[in-house]
Write a protein that holds these residues in place. Structure first.
Motif, PDB file in Angstrom:
ATOM      1  N   LEU A 322      -5.767  22.844 -60.830  1.00 62.10           N
ATOM      2  CA  LEU A 322      -5.895  23.849 -59.767  1.00 62.10           C
ATOM      3  C   LEU A 322      -7.340  23.953 -59.277  1.00 62.10           C
ATOM      4  O   LEU A 322      -7.609  24.078 -58.076  1.00 62.10           O
ATOM      5  CB  LEU A 322      -5.410  25.209 -60.275  1.00 62.10           C
ATOM      6  CG  LEU A 322      -3.897  25.344 -60.481  1.00 62.10           C
ATOM      7  CD1 LEU A 322      -3.567  26.664 -61.157  1.00 62.10           C
ATOM      8  CD2 LEU A 322      -3.154  25.222 -59.153  1.00 62.10           C
ATOM      9  N   LYS A 323      -8.280  23.901 -60.216  1.00 66.97           N
ATOM     10  CA  LYS A 323      -9.694  23.959 -59.844  1.00 66.97           C
ATOM     11  C   LYS A 323     -10.119  22.704 -59.082  1.00 66.97           C
ATOM     12  O   LYS A 323     -10.815  22.777 -58.064  1.00 66.97           O
ATOM     13  CB  LYS A 323     -10.546  24.128 -61.106  1.00 66.97           C
ATOM     14  CG  LYS A 323     -12.045  24.233 -60.831  1.00 66.97           C
ATOM     15  CD  LYS A 323     -12.813  24.424 -62.137  1.00 66.97           C
ATOM     16  CE  LYS A 323     -14.316  24.516 -61.874  1.00 66.97           C
ATOM     17  NZ  LYS A 323     -15.077  24.696 -63.140  1.00 66.97           N
ATOM     18  N   ASP A 366       1.291  33.240 -64.117  1.00 66.35           N
ATOM     19  CA  ASP A 366       0.104  34.040 -63.797  1.00 66.35           C
ATOM     20  C   ASP A 366      -0.991  33.173 -63.184  1.00 66.35           C
ATOM     21  O   ASP A 366      -1.640  33.565 -62.205  1.00 66.35           O
ATOM     22  CB  ASP A 366      -0.430  34.730 -65.062  1.00 66.35           C
ATOM     23  CG  ASP A 366       0.447  35.880 -65.499  1.00 66.35           C
ATOM     24  OD1 ASP A 366       1.270  36.334 -64.688  1.00 66.35           O
ATOM     25  OD2 ASP A 366       0.315  36.314 -66.660  1.00 66.35           O
ATOM     26  N   LEU A 367      -1.206  31.992 -63.775  1.00 62.66           N
ATOM     27  CA  LEU A 367      -2.212  31.074 -63.227  1.00 62.66           C
ATOM     28  C   LEU A 367      -1.892  30.718 -61.775  1.00 62.66           C
ATOM     29  O   LEU A 367      -2.765  30.743 -60.905  1.00 62.66           O
ATOM     30  CB  LEU A 367      -2.255  29.783 -64.060  1.00 62.66           C
ATOM     31  CG  LEU A 367      -2.996  29.805 -65.393  1.00 62.66           C
ATOM     32  CD1 LEU A 367      -2.847  28.459 -66.083  1.00 62.66           C
ATOM     33  CD2 LEU A 367      -4.473  30.109 -65.171  1.00 62.66           C
ATOM     34  N   LEU A 368      -0.648  30.371 -61.526  1.00 56.70           N
ATOM     35  CA  LEU A 368      -0.258  29.945 -60.186  1.00 56.70           C
ATOM     36  C   LEU A 368      -0.227  31.109 -59.213  1.00 56.70           C
ATOM     37  O   LEU A 368      -0.553  30.961 -58.028  1.00 56.70           O
ATOM     38  CB  LEU A 368       1.105  29.252 -60.251  1.00 56.70           C
ATOM     39  CG  LEU A 368       1.076  27.906 -60.982  1.00 56.70           C
ATOM     40  CD1 LEU A 368       2.482  27.430 -61.309  1.00 56.70           C
ATOM     41  CD2 LEU A 368       0.359  26.855 -60.149  1.00 56.70           C
ATOM     42  N   ARG A 369       0.134  32.292 -59.708  1.00 59.66           N
ATOM     43  CA  ARG A 369       0.162  33.469 -58.835  1.00 59.66           C
ATOM     44  C   ARG A 369      -1.249  33.791 -58.337  1.00 59.66           C
ATOM     45  O   ARG A 369      -1.454  34.084 -57.152  1.00 59.66           O
ATOM     46  CB  ARG A 369       0.747  34.658 -59.592  1.00 59.66           C
ATOM     47  CG  ARG A 369       1.122  35.840 -58.678  1.00 59.66           C
ATOM     48  CD  ARG A 369       1.754  36.967 -59.473  1.00 59.66           C
ATOM     49  NE  ARG A 369       2.959  36.546 -60.161  1.00 59.66           N
ATOM     50  CZ  ARG A 369       3.091  36.444 -61.489  1.00 59.66           C
ATOM     51  NH1 ARG A 369       2.062  36.747 -62.277  1.00 59.66           N
ATOM     52  NH2 ARG A 369       4.219  36.053 -62.025  1.00 59.66           N
ATOM     53  N   TYR A 375      -5.587  29.866 -52.575  1.00 56.37           N
ATOM     54  CA  TYR A 375      -5.252  28.737 -51.712  1.00 56.37           C
ATOM     55  C   TYR A 375      -4.854  29.190 -50.302  1.00 56.37           C
ATOM     56  O   TYR A 375      -5.232  28.577 -49.308  1.00 56.37           O
ATOM     57  CB  TYR A 375      -4.133  27.901 -52.336  1.00 56.37           C
ATOM     58  CG  TYR A 375      -4.622  26.844 -53.309  1.00 56.37           C
ATOM     59  CD1 TYR A 375      -4.606  25.501 -52.967  1.00 56.37           C
ATOM     60  CD2 TYR A 375      -5.099  27.187 -54.576  1.00 56.37           C
ATOM     61  CE1 TYR A 375      -5.045  24.525 -53.856  1.00 56.37           C
ATOM     62  CE2 TYR A 375      -5.542  26.222 -55.467  1.00 56.37           C
ATOM     63  CZ  TYR A 375      -5.515  24.894 -55.113  1.00 56.37           C
ATOM     64  OH  TYR A 375      -5.961  23.933 -55.995  1.00 56.37           O
ATOM     65  N   THR A 376      -4.073  30.269 -50.218  1.00 58.60           N
ATOM     66  CA  THR A 376      -3.652  30.732 -48.886  1.00 58.60           C
ATOM     67  C   THR A 376      -4.833  31.291 -48.104  1.00 58.60           C
ATOM     68  O   THR A 376      -4.941  31.096 -46.892  1.00 58.60           O
ATOM     69  CB  THR A 376      -2.540  31.791 -49.005  1.00 58.60           C
ATOM     70  OG1 THR A 376      -2.980  32.858 -49.854  1.00 58.60           O
ATOM     71  CG2 THR A 376      -1.262  31.193 -49.560  1.00 58.60           C
ATOM     72  N   THR A 377      -5.740  31.981 -48.817  1.00 60.34           N
ATOM     73  CA  THR A 377      -6.959  32.468 -48.154  1.00 60.34           C
ATOM     74  C   THR A 377      -7.804  31.294 -47.667  1.00 60.34           C
ATOM     75  O   THR A 377      -8.333  31.290 -46.548  1.00 60.34           O
ATOM     76  CB  THR A 377      -7.776  33.348 -49.120  1.00 60.34           C
ATOM     77  OG1 THR A 377      -6.985  34.468 -49.520  1.00 60.34           O
ATOM     78  CG2 THR A 377      -9.049  33.833 -48.460  1.00 60.34           C
ATOM     79  N   ALA A 378      -7.923  30.273 -48.529  1.00 64.93           N
ATOM     80  CA  ALA A 378      -8.702  29.086 -48.160  1.00 64.93           C
ATOM     81  C   ALA A 378      -8.068  28.365 -46.977  1.00 64.93           C
ATOM     82  O   ALA A 378      -8.772  27.822 -46.119  1.00 64.93           O
ATOM     83  CB  ALA A 378      -8.814  28.149 -49.357  1.00 64.93           C
TER      84      ALA A 378
END
Length: 430
Positions: A322-323, A366-369, A375-378
């Motif tokens: 994810l990072k 939780d990690l994905l949430r 991601y959506t903000t980015a």
């Protein structure tokens, strides 16, 4: 430089760069050399390719002798004492031991029947094997009875070879029936063949049964796939002996999987797709075990430890991926090709699918949430930067589609569709 040394140098160079046709040619050159055994080390690194290519090679007494042993052969560096394997560097001494004890008339007869034949002549190979393998097994049994104390580690190989040669025709026929790709489970004709071979091995004793079960297990996606046919009632062995053999397979499988997870856990650069493959394999193995676990003496502590370490591994890799993808996600430069991260994103999806069985579904959720919001903000910020630069924000632009595709892979289609609809509306209003 001697002629032989020059040949070795030439063949080494040729093999290093050889395509399939050239590899066949070089193997043909080696096979035509008198007493080429010393050159076989050149072929060793290419055995997987040769197994696939199956180039015709001259049939010899040694080659026929080796056929039932092939499933158990490993390179010296992969061998360990106590394993049901035979190091390849024992083959010459094993062949010598058999040749010394065989009836010379049988040796001459088999050699004559193989003259001019190649490994493509399967009927000739099997016909020679039917005459040779039982006699070779008897020779090795007698050699072991006479000199076990003086044979050292070779005694282990001779003992295993005795079992494999004693089962020769049935073993070769069964392994030839199995597909080249790993089996998920034994069924139909394959299961009947496996049970027949296990039954014949059981008649030779517990060691032969354990050896054959172990070798069959290596042809499976998980060694545990052999447990069900092994525990079937049609094998002529006492139930306690079959369970003991199954327990050994389980123990070895858990040890192997635990070692693989530990190795990958210590490697911060393990490719995500490799990590996902390990996680899925562990879970597949544990599922196989759950089907027969009630009949076995399974080490519950080892199971819990493997599950915990695998969960820890899956969580660690998910955080890293994810990072890593987010760094690419935020880069607007033309050099960035986000589609190259799709493999990593798919790996996260695979691990998320098995997460409930690892009892870490809530952790990964939780990690994905948390990541969804980032991601959506980015994604919105990326579109805003494009508008400021006067670039197209049409959602079918490749750079935009790549980001939506990554979001779909990581977080699912509903999230990607929601973003599409939201930003389609913004574009329409502007």
């Amino acid at each position: 430089m001697t002629g032989r040394h020059a040949l070795v140098t030439e063949l080494t160079r040729a093999l290093a760069a050889a395509d399939d046709d050239k590899l066949r040619s070089v193997v043909g050159i080696i096979d035509r050399q008198p007493g080429h055994g010393g050159l076989d080390c050149l072929i060793a690194p290419h055995r997987p390719r040769l197994a696939r290519l199956k180039p015709p090679r001259p049939l010899t007494l040694e080659r026929v002798l080796t056929l039932p042993l092939e499933p158990a052969l490993v390179a010296r560096e992969a061998w360990s004492a106590g394993a049901y394997r035979i190091p390849r560097d024992h083959l010459r001494r094993l062949h010598d031991a058999v040749r010394k004890g065989l009836d010379p008339e049988l040796t001459r007869g088999v050699a004559a029947s193989l003259e001019g034949k190649t490994t493509l002549d399967v009927a000739a190979e099997l016909a020679a094997g039917r005459r040779l393998w039982p006699a070779a097994a008897t020779v090795l049994e007698e050699a072991l009875a006479r000199g076990r104390a003086n044979l050292g580690e070779l005694a282990i190989s001779l003992r295993l070879a005795t079992h494999l040669l004693g089962l020769g025709e049935l073993l070769v026929d069964t392994f030839w029936r199995l597909p080249p790709e790993p089996l998920l489970s034994f069924s139909g004709e394959e299961r009947r063949a496996a049970i027949g071979l296990l039954g014949a091995a059981a008649e030779r004793g517990t060691e032969a049964l354990a050896l054959v079960a172990d070798l069959l297990g290596t042809r499976c996606h998980s060694p545990l796939a052999i447990l069900e046919p092994l525990l079937a009632g049609d094998i002529p062995q006492q139930a306690k002996d079959r369970r003991r053999c199954a327990d050994r397979i389980v123990e070895a499988c858990l040890e192997e999987l635990g070692g693989e997870v530990a190795t990958k856990l210590a490697d911060e650069d393990v490719p995500p797709q490799d990590a996902a493959a390990v996680v899925v394999r562990v879970m597949s193995s544990l599922e196989s075990l759950s089907d027969v676990g009630a009949r076995l003496d399974v080490d519950k502590h080892a199971l819990r430890q493997l599950t915990r370490r695998t969960a820890e591994f899956a969580e660690q890799v998910t955080r890293r991926v994810l990072k890593q993808i987010k760094q690419h996600f935020d880069d607007d430069s033309d050099s960035v090709r986000l589609h190259t991260q799709e493999t990593a994103a798919r790996a996260v999806t695979k691990m998320r699918i098995v997460a409930p069985k690892l009892v870490i579904a809530s952790k990964l959720d939780d990690l994905l949430r948390c990541a969804i919001e980032r991601y959506t903000t980015a994604f919105g910020a990326f579109l805003a930067r494009r508008r400021e630069r006067g670039e197209s924000t049409d959602l079918d632009e490749p750079a935009i589609m790549e980001r939506l595709r990554i979001i779909e892979l990581l977080f699912g289609s509903p999230v990607a569709v929601s973003l599409w609809e939201r930003h389609s509306g913004i574009r329409a209003e502007s």
